[in-house]
Design a protein around this motif. Structure first.
Motif, short mmCIF file in Angstrom:
data_model
loop_
_atom_site.label_atom_id
_atom_site.label_comp_id
_atom_site.label_asym_id
_atom_site.label_seq_id
_atom_site.Cartn_x
_atom_site.Cartn_y
_atom_site.Cartn_z
N TYR A 42 0.86 -1.23 -0.16
CA TYR A 42 -0.03 0.00 -0.12
C TYR A 42 0.69 1.20 -0.16
O TYR A 42 0.60 2.27 -0.61
N HIS A 45 1.41 3.71 -2.80
CA HIS A 45 0.52 4.74 -3.30
C HIS A 45 0.64 6.19 -2.61
O HIS A 45 1.15 7.12 -3.42
N HIS A 69 -1.58 10.92 3.91
CA HIS A 69 -3.09 11.34 3.63
C HIS A 69 -3.85 10.49 4.05
O HIS A 69 -5.35 10.55 3.92
MN MN Z 1 -5.19 8.00 -1.26
#
Ligand code: MN
Length: 710
Positions: A42, A45, A69
């Motif tokens: 992940y 990203h 974020h």
């Molecule tokens: Mn995102």
């Protein structure tokens, strides 16, 4: 990812780099073991989003926020953790992005899309939040092929309607073009395939020609001693697609599949090169555009021309400065690269001023007005845009509450509203909504409808009207009933009867003042409290008094008889005196005089109900004369088991006392089945009357006896 750290180290100063490295490590730990739909880590990203923003030249706080974020939403990290580790500025950016993530967009008509964009801008207190969101969306679009076809389509439509236009409006054409091309790929896969292969082929076929033109342009530059860059550039697919659709053209009819871009240092050089190009090749009429003199609304500046080369091939040529080129690619983000960094305040005014400055600096204040207005107007205007649970946008007046929202959906939703959730939490009905709130109304079929307090809560006039309508219409029967009972009780309390006061004339008179549309409406208004019961009763009595005095007097005369000197009127000897037929006073009764117009004084018993509401100045003191030998009529009511028993008993007692029965009037009480008989007895005064009542009450067959009011 190591390259990214190296790039960050080369781009930012030591202090900023330290912040970014911490954010990088923090996000890596937080997202450890999480995978994307593609199966990748992940962490890839947030790194890619940070990388896109670094390319755009954003400041360190923005890039740090890009790393972080998704941690609040997707990991155990809390807002407090981020604040502690990275401070308020980074936290605000992360929270801003998280908030925007929660908005559910739906593919809707153009107007809805525009509303979504407005909400987006209004909700993002900091313009950098939108830029982070755009980079986030860009990477998600790049990895769209791992999602289901349905989600691909939905995401692509949403991107095309919301995010690409936002990128365009902020002038970030780099992101806008890539987003649009990706959307085309998923929304019109066949067309996308056709376009990319045929353009690729056409490029290949023309590659020599493009190279030739680039060479010739370079010659022109060196002849003029102008330094700059020249290259061929494929136009982005979506713009070609749109041209074909909108202008109904085939691919062959589109000139500018490839554009030659010339980048120089100054505006003067732009125009100089522009002239020399036209000297060298013939321009195609109607295709010359000076966006330097007149920038596009999103601040795009450049000179465009289309020329026919000696091979008979047509090219678009774009001429601009490096600064313009950067601004065109990065739009509002270019600010960070070309201007000294400013304090970017959270304060809205400062933020708007800042955007305005960027716009002015880019040279197009006039055209930027529309953008500024849409930005500013929305935040300051009287409108607040909120969402239904399904994601529809509802526009409400400023300071609107969940009740305004409920009534804007439907009056039935408002009337059955028993509670409201805002962003998933139950809130009081008077909560003031803010832009972007998701409002969910809790209704109940057993709700009795709105309460009067709601009129104080709602801000929209339409909700107010609907609540009043409810009280008027839906509750009418019940209100009419309640109002009637209330009015009747108050009228009786004041010693009148409804039929006496509420005549047709009386109603006409008061409805002229209070504008009731029929008696039921008057009852209803009293019933639901729009008008107080006293207001109505006072007006009715008022009308009654003004219209009744003559009748009252006549009534007194009808059964009254002329006085014969047995009553003295204090200080007014010789005044004409009559006895009132309504209460039949007898000597010994406490009495008062009523001055009737033109008919002297009428004598009433002091407790006569007819005097209750007469004007005090028409009442005078009177008293019985010392010797009263006249005869009077007194009324008594006698109750017994049968009428015969009552009549025979009363007749025998009256005869014993040497009195006369003037009249009798009997009936059976339906409740008790007893006989009730009214008598008028002729007698000489109160002593005789008291004696009669005493005697009768001792009779075994008499159940009850008392003097009547008349
Ligand atoms: Mn995102």
């Amino acid at each position: 990812m190591i390259e990214l750290l190296t790039r960050l180290e080369n781009t930012y100063n030591g202090k900023d780099y330290a912040l970014l490295k911490r954010a990088y490590e923090y996000a890596r730990r937080a997202h450890a073991n999480q995978k994307r739909a593609s199966g990748e880590e992940y962490f890839i990203h947030p790194c890619t989003v940070a990388s896109i923003l670094t390319d755009l030249g954003l400041d360190a706080a923005t890039v740090a926020a890009a790393f972080l974020h998704d941690v609040i939403e997707d990991t155990a990290v809390s807002e407090g953790d981020i604040r502690k580790e990275f401070g308020e500025e980074v936290l605000e950016l992360v929270v801003g992005v998280t908030k925007l993530d929660k908005i559910q967009f739906h593919s809707k008509e153009e107007e809805q899309a525009e509303n979504f964009r407005k909400i987006f801008v209004a909700m993002a207190k900091d313009i950098r939040v939108i830029i982070i969101k755009l980079a986030d969306r860009l990477h998600n679009m790049r990895s769209l092929n791992f999602l289901s076809k349905e989600r691909q389509q939905r995401m692509a439509r949403e991107t095309l309607e919301i995010f690409a236009p936002l990128a365009h409006r902020l002038g970030i054409s780099q992101i806008k073009c890539e987003l649009e091309d990706l959307c085309l790929k998923y929304l019109e896969p066949d067309f996308y395939e056709y376009l990319s292969t045929s353009i690729e082929e056409s490029l290949k076929a023309n590659v020599e020609m493009v190279d030739q033109v680039v060479l010739e342009v370079k010659d022109i530059l060196s002849e003029s001693k102008i330094s700059g860059d020249v290259f061929g550039r494929r136009k982005h697919l979506y713009s070609i697609y749109r041209k074909m659709k909108e202008r109904n053209k085939t691919l062959d009819q589109i000139y500018d599949l490839v554009a030659i871009r010339i980048i120089v240092n100054t505006v003067d050089e732009c125009y100089e090169v522009f002239g020399k190009i036209h000297h060298r090749w013939k321009p195609v009429p109607g295709r010359i555009k000076d966006y330097i003199a007149t920038p596009k609304p999103n601040m795009y500046r450049s000179l465009h021309t289309t020329v026919a080369t000696n091979f008979g091939k047509v090219f678009e040529i774009q001429i601009r400065t490096y600064e313009m080129n950067h601004a065109a690619e990065y739009g509002i983000a270019a600010h960070w690269k070309y201007k000294e960094k400013k304090n970017i305040a959270d304060d809205l005014d400062t933020r708007l001023t800042w955007i305005r400055e960027v716009m002015e600096w880019q040279g197009g204040l006039k055209d930027s007005k529309e953008f500024l207005n849409s930005l500013k107007g929305d935040i300051y205007s009287s409108e607040v845009l909120v969402f239904t649970p399904k994601g529809d946008v509802i526009s409400l007046p400023k300071d609107a509450t969940p009740l305004d929202f409920a009534y804007s959906i439907h009056s039935a939703v408002g009337n059955k509203c028993v509670g409201a959730k805002v962003n998933g939490k139950m809130v009081p009905l008077n909560t003031v909504l803010s832009v972007g709130d998701v409002v969910d109304i809790v209704t109940s079929q057993s709700s009795k409808g709105p309460s009067w307090d709601w009129l104080k809560i709602v801000k929209s006039s339409s909700a107010r009207v609907k609540i009043k309508q409810f009280f008027k219409r839906e509750m009418k029967e019940e209100n009419v009933r309640t109002g009637k009972v209330m009015l009747d009780a108050e009228i009786k309390r004041r010693g009148y009867s409804m039929s006496e006061l509420l005549t047709e004339d009386a109603f006409m008179a008061i409805s002229a003042k209070m504008s009731f549309n029929g008696q039921d409406e008057m009852f209803a208004s009293v019933g639901y409290g729009a008008v107080s019961v006293n207001q109505v009763v006072v007006k009715l009595i008022d009308y009654h008094r003004k219209s009744q005095p003559q009748q009252e007097v006549t009534k007194f005369f009808k059964t009254g008889k002329k006085g014969d000197g047995s009553v003295k009127v204090k200080g007014m000897a010789g005044l004409l005196v009559r006895f009132a037929g309504c209460c039949n006073p007898v000597p010994g009764d406490e009495i008062v005089g009523f001055i009737s117009r033109g008919h002297g004084v009428t004598v009433h018993r002091k407790d006569c109900p007819n005097l209750k509401h007469t004007e005090d100045d028409r009442i005078i003191e009177v008293s019985w004369a010392e010797t009263a030998d006249s005869v009077y009529n007194a009324g008594i009511k006698v109750t017994g088991n049968t009428q015969t028993e009552v009549l025979t008993t009363v007749a025998s007692v009256v005869a014993q006392l040497k009195l006369d029965i003037v009249s009798t009037n009997g009936r059976i009480d339906p409740k008790t089945n007893q006989a009730i008989v009214d008598f008028h007895i002729r007698l000489n005064g109160k002593d005789e009357l008291n004696n009669l009542i005493k005697k009768l009450s001792q009779e075994p067959k008499i159940i009850d006896v008392f003097r009547t009011a008349n």
